[in-house]
Structure formats: structure tokens, C-alpha cells
Design an enzyme around this catalytic site. Sequence first.
Site, PDB file in Angstrom:
ATOM      1  N   MET A 194       0.847  -1.203   0.000  1.00  0.00           N
ATOM      2  CA  MET A 194       0.000   0.000   0.000  1.00  0.00           C
ATOM      3  C   MET A 194       0.875   1.243   0.000  1.00  0.00           C
ATOM      4  O   MET A 194       1.454   1.610   1.023  1.00  0.00           O
ATOM      5  CB  MET A 194      -0.943  -0.008   1.210  1.00  0.00           C
ATOM      6  CG  MET A 194      -2.089  -0.991   1.027  1.00  0.00           C
ATOM      7  SD  MET A 194      -3.200  -1.121   2.432  1.00  0.00           S
ATOM      8  CE  MET A 194      -3.936   0.498   2.440  1.00  0.00           C
ATOM      9  N   CYS A 197      -2.584  -0.671 -10.136  1.00  0.00           N
ATOM     10  CA  CYS A 197      -2.662   0.675  -9.569  1.00  0.00           C
ATOM     11  C   CYS A 197      -3.660   1.544 -10.349  1.00  0.00           C
ATOM     12  O   CYS A 197      -3.568   1.657 -11.573  1.00  0.00           O
ATOM     13  CB  CYS A 197      -1.289   1.334  -9.584  1.00  0.00           C
ATOM     14  SG  CYS A 197      -1.331   2.975  -8.844  1.00  0.00           S
ATOM     15  N   ASN A 240      -7.686 -11.391  -2.977  1.00  0.00           N
ATOM     16  CA  ASN A 240      -7.510 -10.100  -2.322  1.00  0.00           C
ATOM     17  C   ASN A 240      -8.736  -9.202  -2.527  1.00  0.00           C
ATOM     18  O   ASN A 240      -9.328  -9.190  -3.598  1.00  0.00           O
ATOM     19  CB  ASN A 240      -6.250  -9.405  -2.902  1.00  0.00           C
ATOM     20  CG  ASN A 240      -6.094  -7.965  -2.436  1.00  0.00           C
ATOM     21  OD1 ASN A 240      -6.078  -7.053  -3.242  1.00  0.00           O
ATOM     22  ND2 ASN A 240      -6.003  -7.750  -1.145  1.00  0.00           N
ATOM     23  N   GLY A 286      -4.951  -5.993   3.083  1.00  0.00           N
ATOM     24  CA  GLY A 286      -4.359  -4.664   3.243  1.00  0.00           C
ATOM     25  C   GLY A 286      -5.073  -3.884   4.326  1.00  0.00           C
ATOM     26  O   GLY A 286      -4.704  -3.916   5.506  1.00  0.00           O
ATOM     27  N   ARG A 287      -6.160  -3.215   3.922  1.00  0.00           N
ATOM     28  CA  ARG A 287      -6.832  -2.298   4.850  1.00  0.00           C
ATOM     29  C   ARG A 287      -7.357  -2.998   6.093  1.00  0.00           C
ATOM     30  O   ARG A 287      -7.364  -2.415   7.183  1.00  0.00           O
ATOM     31  CB  ARG A 287      -7.959  -1.568   4.102  1.00  0.00           C
ATOM     32  CG  ARG A 287      -7.425  -0.618   3.008  1.00  0.00           C
ATOM     33  CD  ARG A 287      -8.520  -0.198   2.076  1.00  0.00           C
ATOM     34  NE  ARG A 287      -9.154  -1.361   1.471  1.00  0.00           N
ATOM     35  CZ  ARG A 287     -10.354  -1.368   0.905  1.00  0.00           C
ATOM     36  NH1 ARG A 287     -11.064  -0.257   0.878  1.00  0.00           N
ATOM     37  NH2 ARG A 287     -10.840  -2.455   0.370  1.00  0.00           N
TER      38      ARG A 287
HETATM   39  C1  LIG Z   1      -3.657   3.662  -0.102  1.00  0.00           C
HETATM   40  C2  LIG Z   1      -3.481   2.426  -0.935  1.00  0.00           C
HETATM   41  C3  LIG Z   1      -2.277   2.193  -1.567  1.00  0.00           C
HETATM   42  C4  LIG Z   1      -2.081   1.031  -2.350  1.00  0.00           C
HETATM   43  N1  LIG Z   1      -0.880   0.812  -2.943  1.00  0.00           N
HETATM   44  C5  LIG Z   1      -0.679  -0.330  -3.667  1.00  0.00           C
HETATM   45  C6  LIG Z   1       0.599  -0.641  -4.236  1.00  0.00           C
HETATM   46  O1  LIG Z   1       1.585   0.086  -4.057  1.00  0.00           O
HETATM   47  N2  LIG Z   1       0.698  -1.782  -4.970  1.00  0.00           N
HETATM   48  C7  LIG Z   1      -0.369  -2.634  -5.170  1.00  0.00           C
HETATM   49  O2  LIG Z   1      -0.229  -3.646  -5.852  1.00  0.00           O
HETATM   50  N3  LIG Z   1      -1.564  -2.364  -4.616  1.00  0.00           N
HETATM   51  C8  LIG Z   1      -1.744  -1.256  -3.869  1.00  0.00           C
HETATM   52  N4  LIG Z   1      -2.961  -1.027  -3.274  1.00  0.00           N
HETATM   53  C9  LIG Z   1      -4.021  -2.048  -3.377  1.00  0.00           C
HETATM   54  C10 LIG Z   1      -3.942  -3.024  -2.188  1.00  0.00           C
HETATM   55  O3  LIG Z   1      -2.745  -3.772  -2.229  1.00  0.00           O
HETATM   56  C11 LIG Z   1      -5.128  -4.007  -2.192  1.00  0.00           C
HETATM   57  O4  LIG Z   1      -5.144  -4.669  -3.421  1.00  0.00           O
HETATM   58  C12 LIG Z   1      -6.469  -3.286  -1.989  1.00  0.00           C
HETATM   59  O5  LIG Z   1      -6.399  -2.361  -0.919  1.00  0.00           O
HETATM   60  C13 LIG Z   1      -7.586  -4.307  -1.703  1.00  0.00           C
HETATM   61  O6  LIG Z   1      -7.264  -5.098  -0.580  1.00  0.00           O
HETATM   62  P1  LIG Z   1      -7.860  -4.794   0.891  1.00  0.00           P
HETATM   63  O7  LIG Z   1      -9.351  -4.708   0.761  1.00  0.00           O
HETATM   64  O8  LIG Z   1      -7.398  -5.952   1.741  1.00  0.00           O
HETATM   65  O9  LIG Z   1      -7.281  -3.478   1.337  1.00  0.00           O
HETATM   66  C14 LIG Z   1      -3.154   0.119  -2.499  1.00  0.00           C
HETATM   67  C15 LIG Z   1      -4.367   0.358  -1.853  1.00  0.00           C
HETATM   68  C16 LIG Z   1      -4.548   1.483  -1.070  1.00  0.00           C
HETATM   69  C17 LIG Z   1      -5.862   1.710  -0.374  1.00  0.00           C
END
Ligand SMILES: Cc1cc2nc3c(=O)[nH]c(=O)nc-3n(C[C@H](O)[C@H](O)[C@H](O)COP(=O)(O)O)c2cc1C
Length: 318
Positions: free
Chosen positions: A8, A98, A199, A223-224
Site C-alpha cells: 500500500m 494501480c 484479495n 491490506g486495509r
Molecule cells: C492507499 C493504498 C495504496 C495502495 N498501494 C498499492 C501498491 O503500491 N501496490 C499494489 O499492488 N496495490 C496497492 N494497493 C491495493 C492493495 O494492495 C489491495 O489490493 C487493496 O487495498 C484491496 O485489498 P484490501 O481490501 O485488503 O485493502 C493500495 C491500496 C490502497 C488503499
Amino acid sequence: MKIYLAPMEGVLDHSLRDILTRISGIDVCVTEFIRVTDQLLPESVFQRLAPELSRGSRTPTGTPVLVQLLGNDPVAMGENAVRAVEMGAPGIDLNFGCPAKTVNKSRGGAILLKDPEEVHDITLGVSRALSSRVPLSAKMRLGFQDKSLAIENAQALEAAGAVRLTVHARTKVEGYKPPAHWEWIARIRESVSIPVIANGDIWTVDDYHRCRAVSGCNDVMIGRGLIANPFLANAIQTGQGQLDALSTWDRTLELIRLYHEMVAARLEAKHVNGRTKQWLRMMQRHYPQAEKLFHSVRAERDPERFAELLREWSVTGD
Ligand SMILES: Cc1cc2nc3c(=O)[nH]c(=O)nc-3n(C[C@H](O)[C@H](O)[C@H](O)COP(=O)(O)O)c2cc1C
């Protein structure tokens, strides 16, 4: 069964990876994306975003950290992947998800999903350069505008040499809007032979079990959900069920204090409080206590005084 900590950008830096992996449960971390244009990046760029590289590419508690690259130039992507491996990366992950406008405008991230052939060529460039020295993985969304190319993209990644695929179950256009379409992960899993990691929107132990049942995947990436509740992976792995916010808040408060200290030690003063506030804001989904704390520190500008407020804050929030 493995739990991956999601990359993230701007949130999950090495300090937060360090903090979150102090609680057992996370098996593998992935760095924020490192953006590659047409050049070999200096080692300092890798060290800044992945300082774990100088410690065997593991967090202080020993969790492996993979390096994620984002870009569209197969040669430059390959060269930078090799550099990351020479610096110690145990695996390379490619970003095809992204949604950021600035990134998509320069043909990076999710926009590439419009063209499975390009996805294939970029991945092939990296897999040839790596020549199996370390595993190459990729992370994709379901598409850009719609999901019509989801399976083609997944198959392109496999054909080009990715040995593992994480699927964030939304298109670019869907942003982060619920729901995540876990049933699409199942369709992708059935159309490739490499392992697929599910994911998107795992916020609770119950979500985890539903996601695994719907997607059919053994492994997940969170992630979140882990930022909101640092004990989520632990609760999943130990099978103890979701712990309520009250029972873990005192330990979480300690982690917040520690994170603030770590960030204060390495960032310019003007950026420090914002980082800690960002985490507190994201925690509010699981911890009602975080909201109260956020409001009591939000106007504070000085990192030292902010740290004092955190120290003074009692577990009950009185
Ligand atoms: C603030 C933010 C930054 C993120 N940066 C990346 C990143 O650098 N590379 C990536 O593959 N995904 C990135 N993501 C996506 C997350 O890795 C993930 O796929 C997405 O948040 C869904 O998963 P979650 O519901 O568990 O958060 C980002 C998401 C957020 C909210």
C-alpha cells in the site's frame, strides 16, 4: 495457507510492516510499488522503499519482504528486477492494478490490463531477466473498465512466467467500492494452473472464511483490514475467531506509540503526525477508540507533543 500483507503506497511503509509483523500471523510482505520508467534505478531508491533488503529482505521479526515493481518497459523492468534481486529480494512482484491517474497516464498499473499482450511482454521481459533466480509474481485487478479481459490477462501472466498471481477482485473503475467480486477470483483460478491469492475486502475472520469459500483460494492478501485491525491475521491463523476491539486496544495503542516514534526518527517533522493520523483514521473501522484518540491529537503540529499526547492517552480514553 498463507496470509500476505498487501502493498500500500504511502501507507504500508517499512515501519508499519515492522509493527504489523511483530504480531504473528502475516507470512509474507510486499513493498509499496517502485516505479520504473526507462532506466535502471539507483540502489538508494530500493533502499528507501525497501530498507529490509539490507537485512536479508526480512522484517526485524523475520517475515520475508518481496519487492514490487510498476512500469511498462520490459527491458528496464527486467534490469531493475535483477538489481532488486542482487540487493537481496527473495521475489519480485509486478503491479498491474494501480488505479492512480498519474500512474495510468504514463501507462503503468491498471491501464495495462486493457492490453493482455502488453501485460505478457512486460512480464516476459522480467521473467527472462530473472531466469528463475527468484519467483516472479504479479498482482492484477479484474480489468480497467470492465472484466472482459480478466481471464486473458491472468493467462498472459502465467504464459509469460509468473509463478503466482494475486487478484484484487475489482476493476480500476470500481476503485475500492464494495463489494469485491470474489467469484471472479474463482473463475480466474480455474483458468490458470499457477496458485492464485485472493484479495479485496477481508475485514474480519468471517470475511476471510467466506472469501476462501467463494474464491476457492488457499492463500489471501489483506491490506486495509490489517491496518484497521493489526490482530486480524493472528486471529485467522490461530483459529480463535475475531477478537473484539476492547480486548486488543491496549496492545494496539502501544503499537501506535511505537510507530509514531519510528516515523519521527526518520521523517521530516512536518510529515510525522500526518502518518500517525492516517493510521488512526484507517483504524476507526475496527476501533471506536481510535476515533476519540484521533480527535484529541488532530490539531497537534509538533511530533514531540503529539508523542506526549499518545503517551498520556489512557487505554480507556478518559
Ligand atoms: C492507499 C493504498 C495504496 C495502495 N498501494 C498499492 C501498491 O503500491 N501496490 C499494489 O499492488 N496495490 C496497492 N494497493 C491495493 C492493495 O494492495 C489491495 O489490493 C487493496 O487495498 C484491496 O485489498 P484490501 O481490501 O485488503 O485493502 C493500495 C491500496 C490502497 C488503499
